[in-house]
Every structure is written in structure tokens, then in C-alpha cells.
Motif scaffolding. Structure first.
Motif, short mmCIF file in Angstrom:
data_model
loop_
_atom_site.label_atom_id
_atom_site.label_comp_id
_atom_site.label_asym_id
_atom_site.label_seq_id
_atom_site.Cartn_x
_atom_site.Cartn_y
_atom_site.Cartn_z
N LEU A 197 0.86 -1.18 0.00
CA LEU A 197 0.00 0.00 0.00
C LEU A 197 0.90 1.23 0.00
N ASP A 198 0.67 2.15 -0.93
CA ASP A 198 1.48 3.35 -1.04
C ASP A 198 1.04 4.36 0.02
N LEU A 199 1.86 4.53 1.06
CA LEU A 199 1.52 5.43 2.16
C LEU A 199 1.51 6.89 1.73
N ASP A 200 2.25 7.24 0.67
CA ASP A 200 2.26 8.62 0.19
C ASP A 200 1.04 8.93 -0.65
N ASN A 201 0.23 7.93 -0.94
CA ASN A 201 -0.90 8.10 -1.83
C ASN A 201 -2.21 7.60 -1.21
N LEU A 202 -2.34 7.70 0.12
CA LEU A 202 -3.57 7.25 0.79
C LEU A 202 -4.76 8.07 0.31
N ILE A 203 -5.85 7.37 0.02
CA ILE A 203 -7.07 8.08 -0.39
C ILE A 203 -8.23 7.80 0.55
N GLY A 204 -8.02 6.94 1.54
CA GLY A 204 -9.10 6.66 2.47
C GLY A 204 -8.67 5.81 3.64
N ALA A 205 -9.43 5.93 4.72
CA ALA A 205 -9.22 5.13 5.92
C ALA A 205 -10.57 4.87 6.55
N ARG A 206 -10.69 3.73 7.20
CA ARG A 206 -11.93 3.37 7.87
C ARG A 206 -11.61 2.60 9.13
N TRP A 207 -12.32 2.91 10.19
CA TRP A 207 -12.21 2.23 11.48
C TRP A 207 -13.32 1.20 11.53
N GLN A 208 -13.02 -0.03 11.94
CA GLN A 208 -14.02 -1.10 11.99
C GLN A 208 -13.89 -1.86 13.30
N ARG A 209 -15.02 -2.28 13.85
CA ARG A 209 -15.02 -3.15 15.03
C ARG A 209 -15.73 -4.44 14.64
N SER A 210 -15.10 -5.57 14.93
CA SER A 210 -15.71 -6.87 14.60
C SER A 210 -16.69 -7.26 15.70
N ARG A 211 -17.46 -8.28 15.43
CA ARG A 211 -18.42 -8.77 16.43
C ARG A 211 -17.70 -9.31 17.66
N GLY A 212 -16.48 -9.78 17.49
CA GLY A 212 -15.70 -10.29 18.61
C GLY A 212 -15.08 -9.18 19.45
N GLY A 213 -15.20 -7.93 18.98
CA GLY A 213 -14.68 -6.80 19.74
C GLY A 213 -13.34 -6.28 19.27
N SER A 214 -12.67 -6.98 18.35
CA SER A 214 -11.38 -6.48 17.89
C SER A 214 -11.59 -5.29 16.96
N VAL A 215 -10.61 -4.42 16.94
CA VAL A 215 -10.67 -3.21 16.11
C VAL A 215 -9.69 -3.35 14.97
N SER A 216 -10.10 -2.90 13.80
CA SER A 216 -9.20 -2.93 12.65
C SER A 216 -9.27 -1.61 11.90
N LEU A 217 -8.27 -1.38 11.10
CA LEU A 217 -8.14 -0.16 10.33
C LEU A 217 -8.00 -0.55 8.86
N ARG A 218 -8.88 -0.03 8.02
CA ARG A 218 -8.82 -0.28 6.58
C ARG A 218 -8.20 0.96 5.94
N LEU A 219 -7.08 0.75 5.25
CA LEU A 219 -6.40 1.83 4.54
C LEU A 219 -6.50 1.57 3.04
N SER A 220 -6.68 2.64 2.26
CA SER A 220 -6.82 2.51 0.81
C SER A 220 -5.89 3.48 0.10
N ASP A 221 -5.28 2.98 -0.98
CA ASP A 221 -4.61 3.88 -1.92
C ASP A 221 -5.35 3.73 -3.25
N ASP A 222 -4.80 4.25 -4.33
CA ASP A 222 -5.54 4.22 -5.59
C ASP A 222 -5.57 2.84 -6.24
N LEU A 223 -4.79 1.87 -5.74
CA LEU A 223 -4.77 0.53 -6.33
C LEU A 223 -5.31 -0.57 -5.43
N THR A 224 -5.16 -0.44 -4.14
CA THR A 224 -5.53 -1.53 -3.24
C THR A 224 -6.00 -0.98 -1.90
N ASP A 225 -6.51 -1.87 -1.10
CA ASP A 225 -6.78 -1.54 0.28
C ASP A 225 -6.50 -2.76 1.14
#
Length: 145
Positions: free
Chosen positions: A41-69
């Protein structure tokens, strides 16, 4: 057939989720291992981020650039955290709207009017995959008669 359809839906969900493990930073890229191999993931080209909590309670971070996330489980490793924080700060300076929970997680200035956790297309993608699998099963049954 039902078991096969269920397995396809689960596999499709995991591939779409793109959960990254063993993150490391190499230059401007965040590299992670996923079910489909190494992703960068190109850190210099981030186009989005999302905070997510799973049903089990763990927290995750979704990062996106122009090609992948990629999805990273929080807390991030100490060697990765500063680079991700800097990338998010730079993205916000470029006008990327970071969700409130992401700015709080990284102790960044809040963005007025930002959504709480960000948008997610995962439910839409899973619904599409499930609908396609059911439609395929119905067409297969009709064609087999």
C-alpha cells in the motif's frame, strides 16, 4: 451444492476483506501478507481510511490507496504505527476526510463534519457475491432439467 455455495461466499468474503498480517514499512510502502499474497500500500498516496469493530470486539483499520486496500488489526506494531500516522496526517493535509475514530486512534486533529467510522462497501460486495452464487445455483438447476 449448498455447501459449495457457502464455501464460495466465505472465501469471497475473506478475499474481499484483504486482512493483512505481519505489516512492515519499506520506504513509502506498507507491506502486508494477505490470503492472496503480499500486498503493498502506497503510504504517500492514501485516499481513504476506515475504522471497523468486529463482532468479537477487535478493532481494525482499513487503509486505501488508488490501487488496493488492506485491513490491519489494531494495535499496530510499534515499528509501523509512526509511518501510518504520518501517512494519515499527510492525507488529511491533502484533503482526505479521515473518520473521527481514525483521528482519535492516531491522536490527529479532528476534521469537522467527518463521519464517525468511515464508509464500507464490504456489505454491498458480500451481498453481490451471495446474490451471484444463488442466481448461479438457480440457473444451474433450471438448465439441468
Amino acid at each position: 451444492m449448498i455447501v459449495g455455495t457457502g464455501a464460495a461466499i466465505i472465501a469471497g468474503t475473506l478475499l474481499v476483506m484483504n486482512l493483512g498480517v505481519r505489516p512492515r514499512v519499506r520506504g513509502q510502502y506498507l507491506e502486508v501478507s494477505t490470503m492472496i499474497g503480499r500486498q503493498a500500500l502506497d503510504l504517500d498516496n492514501l485516499i481513504g481510511a476506515r475504522w471497523q469493530r468486529s463482532r468479537g470486539g477487535s478493532v481494525s483499520l482499513r487503509l486505501s490507496d488508488d490501487l488496493t486496500d488492506v485491513v490491519l488489526v489494531v494495535p499496530l506494531p510499534p515499528e509501523v504505527f509512526p509511518a501510518v500516522k504520518e501517512a494519515l496526517s499527510s492525507a488529511a493535509a491533502r484533503g482526505v476526510v479521515l473518520p473521527q475514530r481514525v483521528t482519535t486512534l492516531f491522536n490527529l486533529p479532528a476534521i469537522p463534519g467527518a463521519p464517525r467510522s468511515g464508509s464500507s462497501y464490504l456489505p454491498l460486495i458480500v451481498a453481490f457475491l451471495a446474490g451471484s452464487a444463488v442466481l448461479g445455483a438457480v440457473v444451474g438447476l433450471i438448465a439441468g432439467r
